[in-house]
Design a protein around this motif. Structure first.
Motif, PDB file in Angstrom:
ATOM      1  N   VAL A 178       1.002  -1.311  -0.079  1.00  0.00           N
ATOM      2  CA  VAL A 178       0.032   0.028   0.150  1.00  0.00           C
ATOM      3  C   VAL A 178       0.959   1.245   0.348  1.00  0.00           C
ATOM      4  O   VAL A 178       0.756   1.917  -0.635  1.00  0.00           O
ATOM      5  CB  VAL A 178      -1.012  -0.082   1.304  1.00  0.00           C
ATOM      6  CG1 VAL A 178      -1.472   1.241   1.391  1.00  0.00           C
ATOM      7  CG2 VAL A 178      -2.082  -0.846   1.378  1.00  0.00           C
ATOM      8  N   LEU A 179       1.912   1.374   0.687  1.00  0.00           N
ATOM      9  CA  LEU A 179       2.777   2.685   0.600  1.00  0.00           C
ATOM     10  C   LEU A 179       3.749   2.463  -0.619  1.00  0.00           C
ATOM     11  O   LEU A 179       3.208   3.650  -0.918  1.00  0.00           O
ATOM     12  CB  LEU A 179       3.740   2.229   1.845  1.00  0.00           C
ATOM     13  CG  LEU A 179       4.998   2.814   1.897  1.00  0.00           C
ATOM     14  CD1 LEU A 179       4.426   4.758   2.116  1.00  0.00           C
ATOM     15  CD2 LEU A 179       6.031   2.817   2.856  1.00  0.00           C
ATOM     16  N   HIS A 180       3.873   1.561  -0.892  1.00  0.00           N
ATOM     17  CA  HIS A 180       4.078   1.721  -2.422  1.00  0.00           C
ATOM     18  C   HIS A 180       3.384   2.376  -3.489  1.00  0.00           C
ATOM     19  O   HIS A 180       3.765   3.509  -4.343  1.00  0.00           O
ATOM     20  CB  HIS A 180       5.142   0.273  -3.413  1.00  0.00           C
ATOM     21  CG  HIS A 180       5.208   0.747  -4.593  1.00  0.00           C
ATOM     22  ND1 HIS A 180       6.585   1.593  -4.701  1.00  0.00           N
ATOM     23  CD2 HIS A 180       5.099   0.376  -5.796  1.00  0.00           C
ATOM     24  CE1 HIS A 180       7.118   1.604  -5.956  1.00  0.00           C
ATOM     25  NE2 HIS A 180       5.963   0.630  -6.233  1.00  0.00           N
ATOM     26  N   ARG A 181       2.566   1.719  -3.832  1.00  0.00           N
ATOM     27  CA  ARG A 181       1.237   2.088  -4.642  1.00  0.00           C
ATOM     28  C   ARG A 181       0.464   4.254  -4.109  1.00  0.00           C
ATOM     29  O   ARG A 181       0.882   4.578  -5.100  1.00  0.00           O
ATOM     30  CB  ARG A 181      -0.392   1.200  -4.448  1.00  0.00           C
ATOM     31  CG  ARG A 181      -0.472   0.221  -4.981  1.00  0.00           C
ATOM     32  CD  ARG A 181      -1.428  -1.137  -4.346  1.00  0.00           C
ATOM     33  NE  ARG A 181      -1.029  -2.384  -4.387  1.00  0.00           N
ATOM     34  CZ  ARG A 181      -1.865  -2.811  -5.328  1.00  0.00           C
ATOM     35  NH1 ARG A 181      -2.544  -2.658  -6.752  1.00  0.00           N
ATOM     36  NH2 ARG A 181      -1.395  -4.585  -6.031  1.00  0.00           N
ATOM     37  N   LEU A 182       1.160   4.480  -3.253  1.00  0.00           N
ATOM     38  CA  LEU A 182      -0.062   5.477  -2.422  1.00  0.00           C
ATOM     39  C   LEU A 182       1.810   6.342  -3.604  1.00  0.00           C
ATOM     40  O   LEU A 182       1.600   7.287  -3.584  1.00  0.00           O
ATOM     41  CB  LEU A 182       0.523   6.079  -1.227  1.00  0.00           C
ATOM     42  CG  LEU A 182      -1.216   4.605  -0.661  1.00  0.00           C
ATOM     43  CD1 LEU A 182      -0.762   5.006   0.843  1.00  0.00           C
ATOM     44  CD2 LEU A 182      -2.388   5.719  -1.243  1.00  0.00           C
ATOM     45  N   VAL A 183       2.933   5.995  -3.108  1.00  0.00           N
ATOM     46  CA  VAL A 183       4.123   7.267  -3.164  1.00  0.00           C
ATOM     47  C   VAL A 183       4.182   7.124  -4.581  1.00  0.00           C
ATOM     48  O   VAL A 183       4.285   8.142  -4.902  1.00  0.00           O
ATOM     49  CB  VAL A 183       5.367   6.466  -2.589  1.00  0.00           C
ATOM     50  CG1 VAL A 183       6.963   7.110  -3.042  1.00  0.00           C
ATOM     51  CG2 VAL A 183       5.590   6.451  -0.903  1.00  0.00           C
ATOM     52  N   ARG A 184       3.292   6.340  -5.621  1.00  0.00           N
ATOM     53  CA  ARG A 184       3.758   5.799  -6.986  1.00  0.00           C
ATOM     54  C   ARG A 184       3.000   6.990  -7.567  1.00  0.00           C
ATOM     55  O   ARG A 184       2.975   6.987  -8.587  1.00  0.00           O
ATOM     56  CB  ARG A 184       3.564   4.281  -7.276  1.00  0.00           C
ATOM     57  CG  ARG A 184       4.009   4.407  -8.646  1.00  0.00           C
ATOM     58  CD  ARG A 184       3.444   2.504  -9.276  1.00  0.00           C
ATOM     59  NE  ARG A 184       2.254   1.831  -9.196  1.00  0.00           N
ATOM     60  CZ  ARG A 184       1.809   0.871  -8.728  1.00  0.00           C
ATOM     61  NH1 ARG A 184       2.731   0.112  -9.099  1.00  0.00           N
ATOM     62  NH2 ARG A 184       1.128   0.411  -8.098  1.00  0.00           N
ATOM     63  N   ALA A 185       1.465   6.316  -6.533  1.00  0.00           N
ATOM     64  CA  ALA A 185       0.540   7.631  -7.439  1.00  0.00           C
ATOM     65  C   ALA A 185       0.918   8.924  -6.881  1.00  0.00           C
ATOM     66  O   ALA A 185       0.946   9.764  -7.922  1.00  0.00           O
ATOM     67  CB  ALA A 185      -0.906   6.927  -6.445  1.00  0.00           C
ATOM     68  N   THR A 186       1.610   9.794  -6.329  1.00  0.00           N
ATOM     69  CA  THR A 186       2.346  11.044  -5.569  1.00  0.00           C
ATOM     70  C   THR A 186       3.443  10.993  -6.848  1.00  0.00           C
ATOM     71  O   THR A 186       2.942  12.197  -6.944  1.00  0.00           O
ATOM     72  CB  THR A 186       2.931  11.039  -4.438  1.00  0.00           C
ATOM     73  OG1 THR A 186       1.639  10.613  -3.266  1.00  0.00           O
ATOM     74  CG2 THR A 186       3.036  12.138  -3.808  1.00  0.00           C
ATOM     75  N   LEU A 187       4.080  10.543  -6.892  1.00  0.00           N
ATOM     76  CA  LEU A 187       5.327  10.843  -8.133  1.00  0.00           C
ATOM     77  C   LEU A 187       5.214  10.537  -9.433  1.00  0.00           C
ATOM     78  O   LEU A 187       4.995  11.287 -10.771  1.00  0.00           O
ATOM     79  CB  LEU A 187       6.622   9.882  -7.503  1.00  0.00           C
ATOM     80  CG  LEU A 187       7.221   9.383  -6.915  1.00  0.00           C
ATOM     81  CD1 LEU A 187       8.135   8.769  -6.483  1.00  0.00           C
ATOM     82  CD2 LEU A 187       7.894  11.359  -6.336  1.00  0.00           C
ATOM     83  N   ALA A 188       4.082  10.571  -9.974  1.00  0.00           N
ATOM     84  CA  ALA A 188       3.353  10.235 -11.504  1.00  0.00           C
ATOM     85  C   ALA A 188       1.950   9.672 -10.928  1.00  0.00           C
ATOM     86  O   ALA A 188       1.596   9.941 -12.479  1.00  0.00           O
ATOM     87  CB  ALA A 188       4.101   9.032 -11.647  1.00  0.00           C
ATOM     88  N   GLY A 189       1.979   9.596 -10.541  1.00  0.00           N
ATOM     89  CA  GLY A 189       0.225  10.412 -10.229  1.00  0.00           C
ATOM     90  C   GLY A 189      -0.618  11.169 -10.234  1.00  0.00           C
ATOM     91  O   GLY A 189      -1.516  12.038 -10.802  1.00  0.00           O
ATOM     92  N   GLY A 190      -0.369  11.859  -9.882  1.00  0.00           N
ATOM     93  CA  GLY A 190      -0.403  13.563  -9.575  1.00  0.00           C
ATOM     94  C   GLY A 190      -1.079  13.298  -7.935  1.00  0.00           C
ATOM     95  O   GLY A 190      -1.886  14.337  -7.956  1.00  0.00           O
ATOM     96  N   ALA A 191      -1.189  12.651  -6.837  1.00  0.00           N
ATOM     97  CA  ALA A 191      -1.856  12.405  -5.824  1.00  0.00           C
ATOM     98  C   ALA A 191      -1.660  13.809  -5.003  1.00  0.00           C
ATOM     99  O   ALA A 191      -0.677  14.085  -4.986  1.00  0.00           O
ATOM    100  CB  ALA A 191      -1.740  11.093  -5.141  1.00  0.00           C
TER     101      ALA A 191
END
Length: 576
Positions: free
Chosen positions: A213-226
């Protein structure tokens, strides 16, 4: 709970069948009773539909309707109503008073059960009620998986995550909420996970889900604009929960080490993506701050006597054996993460039972002092901790070999020195300061168990060719990992697969530590290396050491890059 409800419902239905046989009612009585029952049944059904429409969303019903149905007994209720309508209709059409009466009685039972279902559903109308149900659902899934695999679970964490419907549905909902930038849904989903009460058998699986879950959130922040602020807040909750779960394990070193490696990798990835324009500087800044704070938090949990503690749980070390601290130290020093050199202070205290009072910023050598405390003729420590460390590490030759392998991995994963470091990403111990890099590198370079080029060649041969015998520290650490990767995008690479870093690890132990020292032994060691090995080492030095990129000759590139070691303690030398 659900099975007992179904048994109770079956017994009630059987009892009503005997009542219908004993006291059949007339056609008109059945019709009148059924009309009122159907009206109430329809009212309850409409009420449940309205609650579903107004309160449920994807983030609050991720496992599927099956879990909610099991909680409110919706299927049993509708099934009773269907049987009631069937018996009533057949009885009225066939002029069978017993069947019609039984159908009317089943409608009464359906209405009583419907009130129970409505009350249970109404308890889910609030977000707290829904989160409580979903938290229990997720905890049950994690507990079942941990119990079903038993001793074989260590090698199959990734496999079961791909096939478990509840966990897979939860992770899919996390990805949907993060890519859709829904901060409320993200917060609730993270709370459901961190508040799930899982037995100790399912802790490894739970940590795997946390890190996923941590990696999914981080990935969305870096590449998805979360939203990085919301993601960082949730990340802190996940990291705190992982540390809490680690405290429940008999061997917390593998998951704690995996978390430490991931945070160091994340800081470097955020920097790289920010420099390349892939991620926003705001997102990279927040994630860099997250990693430095979180790694400091881990360090306080490991250090037996930390400089400061946020609460009483951070007093005393979470690691209880020498092998655990050796495993964790190797992971913590990878990927050039913040507070890398500070980790060795806690390592020294756990392995010797005494504190290291030197300052690595002034050039004090922790590993050399540790070697002296464990194996030296003078200053040898005889505490129970030191005795346990000697049993775990073996002979002094095994000690030297182990820390040389640790330095190989640390050097191979240093941050790219050629990348610009934006000012907004500078954090304590996450800076482009060459002196800090030299201090990190010097913690290994001052571990000088050889002093000549010939000794360096012999050490390099041992790194390349020596196999780890059963019972050695490296073999025991490999066994302790047990194949646990925790689904992180940071693969574990054996030091033997990094020959260029092996050469650089030996070379740094021959490099001069002050401008007055000669570099002849270093040059002699590099001069006899095969050309491919020397060129590969020069390419690594060009990437991780400042100044090496400006040299065309491979030997000069390595020598110039290792001059960063001389920056450490320069203020002390100038003062004297």
């Amino acid at each position: 709970m659900q099975v007992w409800r179904q048994i109770w419902l079956f017994l009630c239905a059987v009892g009503l069948a005997f009542v219908a046989l004993a006291y059949p009612r007339s056609h008109d009585d059945v019709v009148d009773a059924t009309q009122f029952s159907i009206a109430f049944f329809a009212t309850l059904l409409t009420g449940e539909a309205v609650i579903f429409a107004l309160t449920f969303s994807a983030a609050s019903s991720w496992p599927s309707l099956r879990a909610i149905d099991g909680h409110i007994a919706f299927r049993e209720w509708v099934l009773i109503g269907w049987f009631a309508a069937l018996f009533t209709g057949c009885g009225l059409l066939g002029d069978n008073a017993t069947s019609a009466t039984y159908g009317a009685l089943l409608f009464l039972l359906a209405n009583i059960y419907g009130v129970f279902s409505f009350v249970r559903l109404f308890g889910l109308a609030s977000i707290g009620g829904r989160n409580r149900l979903l938290r229990h659902t997720l905890a049950d899934a994690l507990a079942r998986q941990g119990e079903s695999r038993g001793s074989s679970r260590l090698g199959s964490l990734s496999a079961w995550l791909e096939h478990d419907p509840i966990v897979n549905s939860y992770l899919g909902t996390v990805s949907q909420a993060s890519t859709g930038n829904d901060p409320t849904a993200i917060r609730h989903l993270v709370d459901q996970l961190v508040e799930a009460e899982v037995p100790v058998e399912g802790v490894d699986d739970t940590i795997t889900v946390h890190l996923d879950v941590l990696h999914r959130l981080v990935r969305a922040t870096l590449a998805g604009g979360a939203d990085p602020i919301q993601v960082v807040s949730c990340a802190h909750a996940l990291i705190d929960s992982v540390i809490g779960h680690c405290r429940r394990l008999s061997d917390p070193a593998p998951p704690l080490g995996a978390l430490s490696r991931y945070l160091a990798w994340l800081a470097n990835t955020a920097l790289l993506m920010s420099v390349r324009g892939v991620a926003s500087s705001r997102a990279a800044r927040e994630l860099a701050a997250l990693t430095t704070d979180a790694r400091l938090k881990i360090l306080r949990c490991v250090d037996p006597d930390p400089k400061s503690a946020a609460h009483h749980d951070e007093l005393g070390s979470i690691l209880t054996s020498p092998l655990q601290v050796l495993l964790w130290t190797g992971d913590f020093t990878e990927f050039h993460g913040a507070h890398q050199a500070s980790a060795l202070y806690g390592t020294y205290e756990i392995l010797t039972g005494t504190k290291f009072m030197g300052n690595y910023w002034d050039g004090a050598s922790i590993l050399s002092q540790l070697r002296q405390s464990l194996y030296g003729d003078q200053g040898r420590v005889s505490t129970p901790e030191a005795d346990a460390a000697r049993r775990a590490l073996g002979s002094v030759e095994d000690y030297d070999h182990f820390w040389a392998l640790v330095s190989v991995t640390a050097l191979a994963t240093l941050r790219d020195a050629r990348l610009p470091h934006p000012p907004e990403l500078i954090r304590p111990e996450f800076t482009p300061d060459h002196q800090l890099l030299g201090a990190y590198l010097r913690t290994f370079a001052t571990h000088r168990y050889f002093t000549t080029a010939a000794g360096g060649r012999e050490a390099l041969l041992g790194l390349v060719c020596r196999a780890d015998p059963p019972g050695s520290a490296t073999a025991e650490i490999r066994h302790a990992r047990g194949g646990r990767t925790y689904r992180l995008p940071v693969p574990l690479v054996e030091p033997q697969r990094r020959p260029a870093a092996m050469v650089l690890a030996v070379a740094c132990r021959l490099a001069p530590l002050t401008p007055a020292e000669s570099d002849s032994e270093l040059r002699d060691f590099l001069a006899v290396l095969p050309a491919p090995a020397l060129q590969a080492t020069a390419r690594l030095a060009t990437r991780v050491l400042p100044g090496a990129a400006g040299e065309s000759d491979p030997v000069e590139a390595v020598v110039t890059g290792l001059a960063v070691l001389q920056l450490v303690g320069a203020h002390t030398r100038e003062g004297s």
